[in-house]
Structure formats: structure tokens, C-alpha cells
Design an enzyme around this catalytic site. Structure first.
Site, short mmCIF file in Angstrom:
data_model
loop_
_atom_site.label_atom_id
_atom_site.label_comp_id
_atom_site.label_asym_id
_atom_site.label_seq_id
_atom_site.Cartn_x
_atom_site.Cartn_y
_atom_site.Cartn_z
N ARG A 60 0.86 -1.18 0.00
CA ARG A 60 0.00 0.00 0.00
C ARG A 60 0.89 1.23 0.00
O ARG A 60 2.11 1.13 0.14
CB ARG A 60 -1.03 -0.01 1.14
CG ARG A 60 -0.68 -0.67 2.43
CD ARG A 60 0.40 0.02 3.22
NE ARG A 60 0.17 1.44 3.34
CZ ARG A 60 1.09 2.33 3.63
NH1 ARG A 60 2.35 1.97 3.82
NH2 ARG A 60 0.82 3.60 3.73
N ALA A 92 0.91 5.10 -2.26
CA ALA A 92 0.77 5.38 -3.70
C ALA A 92 1.98 4.93 -4.55
O ALA A 92 1.82 4.18 -5.51
CB ALA A 92 0.48 6.86 -3.89
N ARG A 131 -7.26 -0.64 -6.98
CA ARG A 131 -7.59 0.45 -6.04
C ARG A 131 -7.74 1.74 -6.87
O ARG A 131 -6.97 1.96 -7.80
CB ARG A 131 -6.49 0.65 -4.97
CG ARG A 131 -6.45 -0.48 -3.94
CD ARG A 131 -5.54 -0.15 -2.77
NE ARG A 131 -6.18 0.75 -1.81
CZ ARG A 131 -5.53 1.32 -0.80
NH1 ARG A 131 -4.23 1.10 -0.63
NH2 ARG A 131 -6.17 2.12 0.05
N GLN A 178 -2.09 2.55 9.88
CA GLN A 178 -0.78 2.67 9.20
C GLN A 178 0.21 3.46 10.05
O GLN A 178 1.42 3.24 9.95
CB GLN A 178 -0.94 3.36 7.84
CG GLN A 178 -1.63 2.53 6.78
CD GLN A 178 -3.12 2.83 6.72
OE1 GLN A 178 -3.73 3.18 7.73
NE2 GLN A 178 -3.71 2.68 5.56
N ASP A 182 -1.87 10.64 -2.26
CA ASP A 182 -2.23 9.62 -3.25
C ASP A 182 -2.54 10.22 -4.61
O ASP A 182 -2.42 9.55 -5.63
CB ASP A 182 -3.44 8.83 -2.76
CG ASP A 182 -3.01 7.96 -1.59
OD1 ASP A 182 -2.98 8.48 -0.46
OD2 ASP A 182 -2.66 6.79 -1.83
N ASN A 221 -5.32 12.45 0.35
CA ASN A 221 -4.45 11.59 1.17
C ASN A 221 -5.33 10.83 2.16
O ASN A 221 -6.56 11.01 2.21
CB ASN A 221 -3.37 12.42 1.88
CG ASN A 221 -2.30 11.55 2.52
OD1 ASN A 221 -1.80 10.62 1.89
ND2 ASN A 221 -1.95 11.80 3.77
N LYS A 222 -4.72 10.01 2.93
CA LYS A 222 -5.41 9.14 3.89
C LYS A 222 -6.47 9.91 4.69
O LYS A 222 -6.22 11.03 5.13
CB LYS A 222 -4.36 8.51 4.82
CG LYS A 222 -4.87 7.59 5.89
CD LYS A 222 -5.78 6.50 5.37
CE LYS A 222 -5.15 5.67 4.27
NZ LYS A 222 -6.15 4.85 3.54
O1 MRU Z 1 -4.52 3.19 2.07
P1 MRU Z 1 -3.04 3.40 1.97
O2 MRU Z 1 -2.28 2.86 3.11
O3 MRU Z 1 -2.52 2.92 0.62
O4 MRU Z 1 -2.88 4.97 1.99
C1 MRU Z 1 -1.58 5.50 1.91
C2 MRU Z 1 -1.54 6.97 2.05
O5 MRU Z 1 -2.55 7.63 2.17
C3 MRU Z 1 -0.20 7.62 1.94
O6 MRU Z 1 -0.13 8.77 2.72
C4 MRU Z 1 0.04 8.02 0.48
O7 MRU Z 1 -0.17 6.92 -0.38
C5 MRU Z 1 1.41 8.54 0.25
S1 MRU Z 1 2.62 7.27 0.36
C6 MRU Z 1 4.13 7.91 -0.02
#
Ligand code: MRU
Length: 367
Positions: free
Chosen positions: A46, A48, A106, A213, A254, A264-265
Site C-alpha cells: 500500500r 501510492a 484500487r 498505518q 495519493d 491523502n489518507k
Molecule cells: O490506504 P493506503 O495505506 O494505501 O494509503 C496511503 C496513504 O494515504 C499515503 O499517505 C500516500 O499513499 C502517500 S505514500 C508515499
């Protein structure tokens, strides 16, 4: 400790199973596009940039599988023999199916689609060659995307490190570290680079409900690195800021829309609003591969809605009342006006907007 989130080993892709970290550290093996797509969907991998790299290897694995007759040699090289007659139509159909399942894994991280497009361009450039040659070329491209991602993270890290004063206490949300990339990380890469430059940095990691995470991955990475890290639950960020315990926020992303809006998350938007309220700079570490100039603003970014089981509890333990309705949007959008700066491999874009992002892409430079 060098964290190899994805690695090519003996003709297969291996990825750290991030679902079980930090309790267990183990690699899972992948041989097909469909299995890589499942690994992305189920969050074995997981983040991006890591999703993009995995997808690139997924395409290469599919080409190898389709081209292969004799199998993959132990040395990890391609020991492929071609079918001699009408295998080409099957090869092309199989490749299209591989692209399709990977693209459906995704929806939010644009790096997935960026990597697939790059792999498709390579395929098209050698489409007239034998499947064996196509497979070799696609594998070489996946290796290049992997290596390039680490170089880009280190370049971003160097720019980002300059923004952080010595002694800075920096809050981050989710995991934008080595585990979310091919290595080094975007937001956590900035912390690694600052520490490498001799700065004393301490990190405040939001737990990042519901998939944790922050608690599981960011905290683990920082502990491995001996970078001081303090874990808080997501709803403590305001308290920490109000009590002067946060000097800056750095997060990953993302997808960034053409106007600078940042997906983002889930929970990032809340952090950005709090940071503005408390006059704390809010930075987003963002490789160019995460900027989507085809999407005008954040409202058009597709937001993944994941299983309600993730909110009900964690793994097999459920604590929510039976019968309650549950929502689980996995990302949110922070408007560009709340972003102090985007940290890219070409430099820092302060107060990002459409004109500045267009200029960034026309600027020469590579990593
Ligand atoms: O659902 P995830 O764990 O894939 O989400 C990840 C994030 O939101 C990260 O902050 C984003 O992908 C940047 S990673 C360098």
C-alpha cells in the site's frame, strides 16, 4: 535497516506483507498480474508509489507468464521459449486482461495508473517483437521504475529537509515511508534526510484509524531508524497543536489535482485545518508521478470506500454495535489553500495552484 518493500528475487516479485507488520515481518511471492492486483487490493502492499511499482512488476510478470514455455530459471533471468505459431493473439489478450485487473485494484492513488500507462507505452514500443523480448523489456522498465522511485524520494528528502528547523517536532499522518514506496519514503524520507543532514528531528505519528498505518507502520519504521517517535490517536492532534507540541506537519499524498488539492489518507484534511488554525506549516511530499493534471480539482478525485469491517474493529475483534450503519471512505481531500508547500523532486512549490503545477511539469529535470 534497509527496508525493501518490494524486491525481485529468483524470477518472482516479493512484497513485505504489510497487513501483519509489526507483529511479523514476512515476504509473500507473486507470479501473475492477478495475484499482484489482489496484493494491492488487500493491502499487502500500500502507499501510492509502492502500488505503482507493484503494478509495473505485475505487468512484467504477466508478460513473462504468457511468453514462457520453459519457465523461469533459478538465476532469476528469463528462460523463455516462444510458442511458435498463433500465440500472439493469446499473448495480447492476456496482457490486456493483466492491465485490466491491475487498474481495478484500487482507485485513488494515481501512481497506479501512471505506472500502467508507462508500462503500456513500453509494450506498444516493442509490440512487434517476440513475446520473450517484450517480457524482458517490460521487466527492465519495472526495475527502472523501482530504482527511479528511490532516487526521487531521496531528491524530495533533500528539499524537504531544508524546510525543517533543527529540533523540529513534526506530525505525520498515515505511512508515507519506505513501506509506502520502493524505499526511503516521501514524508518519512524528508525526516530521514533531515536526520542524515545532522538535524535532530522528532516525529509525532497519528495512529491513522481504521487501518492503523501510523501505529503499525510509521512507528515501526521510525523505531528501526532510531528517529524519536511518539504515537498519538488521531483525535489528539488538536490537543498537541494547541499545546505547542508540533512545529510542522509533513504528509504524503495519493493524488494531487491540477489546482493543488491533495487527496491523502482519511483524516489528513482534519490535520490540515488544525495546522492552519494554529499557524503550523503543512507540507505535502509529492513526487510528480502523484500529480494528476487531468483532474481539475480535488472534487473529481475518486475516493475509495473500503469494507465496513475495517471500522467495526480490527482483524477478528469487532467492537461496534451490531446493526449500526458504517461508512469507510479511505481518503479525503485537503484544499490547496491549506497547503503551505508541495515538496517534489524538482523543488518545493509554495502555496500550490494550477499555474505553478503546470510550470513544474514544463521545468526540465529528471531523477
Ligand atoms: O490506504 P493506503 O495505506 O494505501 O494509503 C496511503 C496513504 O494515504 C499515503 O499517505 C500516500 O499513499 C502517500 S505514500 C508515499
Amino acid at each position: 535497516m534497509k527496508i525493501e518493500t518490494l524486491r525481485w528475487f529468483n524470477g518472482r516479485l516479493e512484497m513485505i506483507d504489510q497487513r501483519v507488520l509489526p507483529a511479523a515481518f514476512e515476504y509473500l511471492s507473486y507470479y501473475t498480474a492477478a495475484s499482484v492486483a489482489e496484493g494491492i487490493r488487500s493491502m499487502v502492499v500500500r502507499g501510492a508509489p509502492a502500488i505503482g511499482v507493484a503494478a509495473a512488476y505485475g505487468v512484467a510478470l504477466e508478460a513473462i507468464r504468457l511468453a514462457r514455455h520453459g519457465g523461469i530459471s533459478d538465476s532469476g533471468g528469463l528462460d523463455v521459449r516462444l510458442r511458435e505459431n498463433d500465440g500472439r493473439a493469446d499473448f495480447n489478450t492476456g496482457m490486456e486482461e493483466g492491465f485490466r485487473v491491475l487498474a481495478a485494484s484500487r482507485p485513488t492513488a494515481v501512481n497506479l495508473f501512471w505506472a500502467l500507462q508507462r508500462m503500456r507505452r513500453v509494450w506498444e514500443s516493442v509490440a512487434a517483437q517476440s513475446p520473450e523480448t517484450i517480457a524482458e523489456r517490460l521487466l527492465a522498465e519495472a526495475h527502472e521504475i523501482h530504482a527511479e522511485d528511490i532516487r526521487i524520494n531521496q531528491a524530495m528528502g533533500a528539499f524537504g529537509a531544508e524546510l525543517l528547523p533543527d529540533g523540529a517536532r513534526v506530525l505525520t499522518h498515515c505511512n508515507a515511508g519506505a513501506l509506502a514506496t520502493a524505499g526511503w519514503g516521501t514524508a518519512l524520507g524528508v525526516f530521514r534526510s533531515a536526520v542524515a543532514a545532522g538535524k535532530k528531528i522528532s516525529v509525532i505519528a497519528d495512529e491513522t484509524r481504521p487501518f492503523l498505518q501510523g501505529a503499525r507502520l510509521t512507528a515501526w519504521e521510525m523505531v528501526q531508524e532510531n528517529i524519536p517517535v511518539t504515537l498519538i490517536t488521531d483525535n489528539m492532534a488538536g490537543y498537541m497543536m494547541a499545546h505547542g507540541a508540533v512545529d510542522a506537519v509533513v504528509v504524503g499524498t495519493d493524488r494531487v489535482a491540477a489546482n493543488g488539492d491533495v487527496a491523502n489518507k482519511i483524516g489528513t484534511y482534519m490535520v490540515a485545518v488544525l495546522a492552519r488554525r494554529h499557524n503550523i506549516p503543512f507540507y505535502v511530499a509529492c513526487p510528480l508521478s502523484t500529480i494528476d493534471l487531468n483532474i481539475a480539482s480535488g472534487k473529481d478525485i475518486p475516493i475509495e470506500e473500503r469494507s465496513v469491517d475495517e471500522v467495526k474493529g480490527f482483524r477478528d475483534t469487532h467492537w461496534a454495535a451490531e446493526g449500526v450503519q458504517i461508512r469507510n471512505p479511505s481518503f479525503d481531500v485537503t484544499p490547496a489553500e491549506l497547503v503551505t508547500g508541495l515538496i517534489t523532486e524538482r523543488g518545493v512549490v509554495l502555496s500550490p495552484d494550477a499555474a505553478k503545477l503546470r510550470a513544474l511539469f514544463s521545468q526540465a529535470g529528471s531523477c
